[in-house]
Design a protein around this motif. Structure first.
Motif, PDB file in Angstrom:
ATOM      1  N   SER A 133       0.815  -1.214   0.000  1.00  9.48           N
ATOM      2  CA  SER A 133       0.000   0.000   0.000  1.00  9.48           C
ATOM      3  C   SER A 133       0.848   1.264   0.000  1.00  9.48           C
ATOM      4  N   VAL A 134       2.112   1.171   0.437  1.00  5.54           N
ATOM      5  CA  VAL A 134       2.960   2.372   0.483  1.00  5.54           C
ATOM      6  C   VAL A 134       4.079   2.347  -0.549  1.00  5.54           C
ATOM      7  N   LEU A 135       4.299   1.183  -1.174  1.00  3.76           N
ATOM      8  CA  LEU A 135       5.367   1.071  -2.169  1.00  3.76           C
ATOM      9  C   LEU A 135       4.782   0.647  -3.498  1.00  3.76           C
ATOM     10  N   SER A 136       5.276   1.241  -4.569  1.00  4.38           N
ATOM     11  CA  SER A 136       4.869   0.805  -5.901  1.00  4.38           C
ATOM     12  C   SER A 136       5.973  -0.094  -6.434  1.00  4.38           C
ATOM     13  N   GLY A 137       5.799  -1.385  -6.320  1.00  5.74           N
ATOM     14  CA  GLY A 137       6.830  -2.315  -6.770  1.00  5.74           C
ATOM     15  C   GLY A 137       7.833  -2.602  -5.674  1.00  5.74           C
ATOM     16  N   GLU A 138       8.895  -3.263  -6.035  1.00  7.76           N
ATOM     17  CA  GLU A 138       9.929  -3.691  -5.097  1.00  7.76           C
ATOM     18  C   GLU A 138      10.823  -2.530  -4.706  1.00  7.76           C
ATOM     19  N   VAL A 139      11.272  -2.534  -3.447  1.00  4.77           N
ATOM     20  CA  VAL A 139      12.198  -1.501  -2.985  1.00  4.77           C
ATOM     21  C   VAL A 139      13.575  -1.801  -3.550  1.00  4.77           C
ATOM     22  N   ASN A 140      14.059  -0.933  -4.437  1.00  6.63           N
ATOM     23  CA  ASN A 140      15.388  -1.108  -5.004  1.00  6.63           C
ATOM     24  C   ASN A 140      16.257   0.054  -4.541  1.00  6.63           C
ATOM     25  N   THR A 141      16.963  -0.164  -3.435  1.00  7.41           N
ATOM     26  CA  THR A 141      17.775   0.909  -2.866  1.00  7.41           C
ATOM     27  C   THR A 141      19.105   1.069  -3.592  1.00  7.41           C
ATOM     28  N   GLU A 142      19.323   0.267  -4.639  1.00  6.31           N
ATOM     29  CA  GLU A 142      20.509   0.490  -5.467  1.00  6.31           C
ATOM     30  C   GLU A 142      20.271   1.660  -6.417  1.00  6.31           C
ATOM     31  N   ASP A 143      19.006   1.967  -6.686  1.00  8.75           N
ATOM     32  CA  ASP A 143      18.681   3.135  -7.494  1.00  8.75           C
ATOM     33  C   ASP A 143      18.859   4.395  -6.650  1.00  8.75           C
ATOM     34  N   VAL A 144      18.952   5.534  -7.331  1.00 10.25           N
ATOM     35  CA  VAL A 144      19.058   6.800  -6.609  1.00 10.25           C
ATOM     36  C   VAL A 144      17.684   7.153  -6.047  1.00 10.25           C
ATOM     37  N   ILE A 145      17.633   7.380  -4.743  1.00  9.22           N
ATOM     38  CA  ILE A 145      16.377   7.692  -4.065  1.00  9.22           C
ATOM     39  C   ILE A 145      16.550   8.992  -3.299  1.00  9.22           C
ATOM     40  N   ILE A 146      15.625   9.927  -3.509  1.00 14.79           N
ATOM     41  CA  ILE A 146      15.668  11.207  -2.811  1.00 14.79           C
ATOM     42  C   ILE A 146      15.008  11.051  -1.447  1.00 14.79           C
ATOM     43  N   THR A 147      15.727  11.398  -0.383  1.00 15.81           N
ATOM     44  CA  THR A 147      15.184  11.316   0.969  1.00 15.81           C
ATOM     45  C   THR A 147      15.180  12.672   1.664  1.00 15.81           C
ATOM     46  N   ASN A 148      15.644  13.709   0.976  1.00 15.18           N
ATOM     47  CA  ASN A 148      15.883  15.006   1.591  1.00 15.18           C
ATOM     48  C   ASN A 148      14.915  16.051   1.024  1.00 15.18           C
ATOM     49  N   SER A 149      14.192  16.745   1.895  1.00 11.06           N
ATOM     50  CA  SER A 149      13.210  17.730   1.437  1.00 11.06           C
ATOM     51  C   SER A 149      13.881  18.913   0.735  1.00 11.06           C
ATOM     52  N   ARG A 150      15.109  19.240   1.124  1.00 13.44           N
ATOM     53  CA  ARG A 150      15.834  20.331   0.457  1.00 13.44           C
ATOM     54  C   ARG A 150      16.092  19.988  -1.003  1.00 13.44           C
ATOM     55  N   HIS A 151      16.500  18.742  -1.250  1.00 13.55           N
ATOM     56  CA  HIS A 151      16.731  18.300  -2.624  1.00 13.55           C
ATOM     57  C   HIS A 151      15.431  18.318  -3.420  1.00 13.55           C
ATOM     58  N   TYR A 152      14.359  17.869  -2.784  1.00 13.30           N
ATOM     59  CA  TYR A 152      13.063  17.811  -3.466  1.00 13.30           C
ATOM     60  C   TYR A 152      12.621  19.203  -3.913  1.00 13.30           C
ATOM     61  N   SER A 153      12.743  20.185  -3.027  1.00 12.00           N
ATOM     62  CA  SER A 153      12.335  21.560  -3.356  1.00 12.00           C
ATOM     63  C   SER A 153      13.159  22.117  -4.517  1.00 12.00           C
ATOM     64  N   ALA A 154      14.475  21.861  -4.486  1.00 14.30           N
ATOM     65  CA  ALA A 154      15.336  22.353  -5.567  1.00 14.30           C
ATOM     66  C   ALA A 154      15.026  21.669  -6.890  1.00 14.30           C
ATOM     67  N   LEU A 155      14.718  20.365  -6.849  1.00 16.89           N
ATOM     68  CA  LEU A 155      14.386  19.640  -8.077  1.00 16.89           C
ATOM     69  C   LEU A 155      13.084  20.139  -8.699  1.00 16.89           C
ATOM     70  N   LEU A 156      12.144  20.555  -7.871  1.00 19.41           N
ATOM     71  CA  LEU A 156      10.923  21.168  -8.412  1.00 19.41           C
ATOM     72  C   LEU A 156      11.258  22.412  -9.222  1.00 19.41           C
ATOM     73  N   GLN A 157      12.219  23.197  -8.732  1.00 19.11           N
ATOM     74  CA  GLN A 157      12.652  24.397  -9.448  1.00 19.11           C
ATOM     75  C   GLN A 157      13.398  24.038 -10.732  1.00 19.11           C
ATOM     76  N   VAL A 158      14.191  22.969 -10.684  1.00 12.57           N
ATOM     77  CA  VAL A 158      14.903  22.507 -11.879  1.00 12.57           C
ATOM     78  C   VAL A 158      13.902  22.105 -12.952  1.00 12.57           C
ATOM     79  N   ARG A 159      12.891  21.340 -12.563  1.00 13.56           N
ATOM     80  CA  ARG A 159      11.884  20.904 -13.544  1.00 13.56           C
ATOM     81  C   ARG A 159      11.169  22.094 -14.177  1.00 13.56           C
ATOM     82  N   GLN A 160      10.808  23.084 -13.361  1.00 13.48           N
ATOM     83  CA  GLN A 160      10.126  24.258 -13.903  1.00 13.48           C
ATOM     84  C   GLN A 160      11.042  25.039 -14.833  1.00 13.48           C
ATOM     85  N   SER A 161      12.330  25.112 -14.486  1.00 14.46           N
ATOM     86  CA  SER A 161      13.287  25.819 -15.348  1.00 14.46           C
ATOM     87  C   SER A 161      13.408  25.140 -16.699  1.00 14.46           C
TER      88      SER A 161
END
Length: 458
Positions: A378-406
Motif C-alpha cells: 500500500s505504500v510502495l509501488s513495486g519492489e524496494v530497489n535501494t541500489e537506485d538513486v532515491i531522494i530522501t531530503n526535502s531540500r533536494h526535493y524543493s530544488a528539483l521542483l525548481q529545476v523541472r520548472q526551469s
C-alpha cells in the motif's frame, strides 16, 4: 580547496556513555603538534600517514590512559586536513580527560558536523554526500542504510553533475552567440539542446517520484488501527508485534487511549497506533476522550488499517466506510477479523463486491503475514530497489521542483523562438538550482542548516 582554517578542532567521535573503547578526533593544521605534546612514547610529528601507535597519553606529567593513536595526513584524510584519532578506554571520565588535554594543548571544541563540513569545504565530498553521512548515521533499517550509502558514493550527485556540465556547455555556446548577434549565427545545436532538456526533465521527474519512497524509507509510515469497539484492534497489534503489548479483553472500550509501537517490515518502519474503538455514542467520559484522540490519529496517519468483525459488519455498512475514506482522501487497508468463526469462504461470499479485503484471525495469528504484505504494497509501488538513486531530503526535493520548472521554461522559450539572452537566463536559473543541490552554489545559511543536524564529532 574551498576552505582553509588555521585552528584545530577536537571532539569525542563515539556515542556518549560507558563503552569498551571511545575515539577522540582532532582535525586541523596543529593536530600532529598537539598529539606529539601529549604522547611522549615516541615522536609522531614526522611519523608516516595511516599508521597506528600504542603508548601512554599524558597531560604534563600526569598519565591519562594507554591509547592507540591513528594518524592521517592531509589531503588523504576524511576532512582533507591532518587528522588524528585517539582510541582510549570508554570511561566517560577518561574521554573527558583526553578531550580536555587536547583543548589545553591548543585545539578547540568542534561544532556539530564540523568535521564533515570541513570535508565538504575541502572538496572531499559534495553537499549531497555530506548530507548522506548524516542519513547513514541516523539509519535504522536496511533500506535506509542502503539508500544513504548509495548517495555517499555519489549516486545522486553523479547524475546531476553530468547534466549540469552538459547544460553549462550549451549555456556557453548560447552566450557566445550573443557576441555575434549582428551576424545571425547559431553555435548551439537546438536539436541537441531539446534532447538534453528532455533527458533532464525525465531524470528530474524520476528523482522527484522517488521522494515518495525516500520519505517512507527515511521517516517510516504512521499507521492507525481503526475500528469499532471489540473489533480486535489490540489483539491485532499484539499479533503484528508478536508481543503482548496491549491489554486485551472481551469488554468493549478496553483501550481508552492510543498505544504506539514500531514494526519493521522488509526494511520499512511502520509506526503502529492502536486506537480506542470508534462509536458514535458513549456515556463514559474517559472513553469519549479516547474516541476523539482516535479520530485525530486517523486524520494524521499516512495509512489506516480499518479492522472490522466479519460476523458483525454488513457489506453495505463497510461500503459506506470505504466511500467515506475515499472522499476524505484517506489511504486505507481493509482487514476482516474473526474470519475463523464463519470461515474464510463465507467471509469472501459475504463481502464479495468489496475488493482488497484481507481476512484474518488476530487471535489465532492467521494471515497476519498477508496483512504485513498488504501494508508494504500500500505504500510502495513495486519492489524496494535501494541500489537506485532515491531522494530522501526535502531540500533536494524543493530544488528539483525548481529545476523541472526551469527546464519547462527553457523548452517553452525555444518553441517561441525567444532571443538567446533570455534562453541563457533560464538555463542559468536551472544551473543555479542544480548547483544548489550539490553545493556548487550555496551560502552560509544553507550550510548552517545542513550541518547543524549532525552530531558533534562527525
Amino acid at each position: 580547496m574551498k576552505g582553509a582554517w588555521t585552528d584545530t578542532i577536537a571532539a569525542v567521535a563515539t556515542a556518549p556513555g560507558i563503552a569498551a573503547i571511545a575515539v577522540i578526533r582532532l582535525s586541523g593544521a596543529r593536530s600532529f603538534d598537539i598529539i606529539n605534546d601529549l604522547f611522549p612514547s615516541k615522536d609522531l610529528k614526522n611519523a608516516a600517514s595511516h599508521t597506528l601507535h600504542v603508548g601512554i597519553l599524558k597531560s604534563g606529567n600526569v598519565a591519562i590512559d594507554e591509547v592507540v593513536v591513528s594518524l592521517y595526513r592531509g589531503p588523504k584524510s576524511y576532512t582533507g586536513e591532518d587528522v588524528v584519532e585517539i582510541s582510549c578506554h570508554g570511561s566517560p571520565y577518561v574521554q573527558e580527560q583526553v578531550l580536555q588535554a587536547c583543548i589545553a594543548a591548543g585545539a578547540r571544541h568542534a561544532k556539530p558536523g564540523e568535521f564533515t563540513q570541513r570535508a565538504y569545504l575541502n572538496g572531499k565530498m559534495d553537499l549531497t554526500q555530506a548530507e548522506a553521512v548524516a542519513d547513514l548515521i541516523a539509519s535504522n533499517t536496511e533500506a535506509s542504510r542502503k539508500a544513504a550509502l548509495n548517495n555517499i558514493r555519489g549516486g545522486f550527485s553523479g547524475k546531476l553533475k553530468e547534466l549540469r556540465d552538459r547544460l553549462i556547455s550549451f549555456s556557453a555556446l548560447i552566450e557566445l552567440e550573443l557576441d555575434f548577434s549582428q551576424e545571425d549565427v547559431e553555435f548551439a545545436d537546438r536539436k541537441q539542446l531539446y534532447q538534453l532538456l528532455d533527458e533532464t526533465k525525465r531524470t528530474t521527474e524520476a528523482l522527484l517520484e522517488s521522494y515518495k519512497l525516500g520519505n517512507v524509507i527515511k521517516n517510516g509510515v504512521q499507521v492507525a488501527i481503526i475500528g469499532k469497539p471489540n473489533a480486535g484492534k489490540s489483539t491485532l497489534l499484539n499479533a503484528l508485534l508478536n508481543d503482548n503489548r496491549a491489554i486485551v479483553s472481551e469488554i468493549a472500550g478496553t483501550t481508552r487511549d492510543t498505544i504506539e509501537e514500531v514494526l519493521n517490515i522488509d526494511g520499512i518502519l511502520f509506526r503502529l497506533i492502536d486506537t480506542a474503538g470508534i462509536r458514535e455514542h458513549t456515556s463514559d467520559v474517559i472513553e469519549s476522550i479516547g474516541v476523539q484522540r482516535s479520530i485525530e490519529k486517523m486524520n494524521q496517519a499516512d495509512l489506516v488499517i480499518y479492522l472490522f468483525d466479519v460476523n458483525e459488519m454488513t457489506e453495505e455498512e463497510l461500503r459506506g466506510i470505504t466511500e467515506d475514506f475515499k472522499s476524505r482522501d484517506i489511504r486505507y487497508v481493509l482487514a476482516g477479523n474473526k474470519a475463523d468463526i464463519i470461515g474464510e469462504d463465507n467471509a469472501l461470499e459475504k463481502f464479495g463486491s468489496i475488493p482488497g479485503i484481507i481476512f484474518l484471525s488476530a487471535k489465532n495469528n492467521d494471515h497476519i503475514d498477508k496483512l504485513k504484505k498488504g501494508l508494504t504494497e500500500s505504500v510502495l509501488s513495486g519492489e524496494v530497489n535501494t541500489e537506485d538513486v532515491i531522494i530522501t531530503n526535502s531540500r533536494h526535493y524543493s530544488a528539483l521542483l525548481q529545476v523541472r520548472q526551469s527546464v519547462i521554461d527553457i523548452s517553452a522559450g525555444l518553441d517561441a523562438k525567444i532571443p538567446g539572452d533570455l534562453i541563457a537566463l533560464d538555463i542559468r536559473r536551472c544551473l543555479h538550482f542544480l548547483g544548489e543541490i550539490t553545493g556548487e552554489v550555496t551560502n552560509d545559511d544553507v550550510l548552517d542548516y545542513v550541518f547543524s543536524k549532525f552530531c558533534i564529532g562527525k
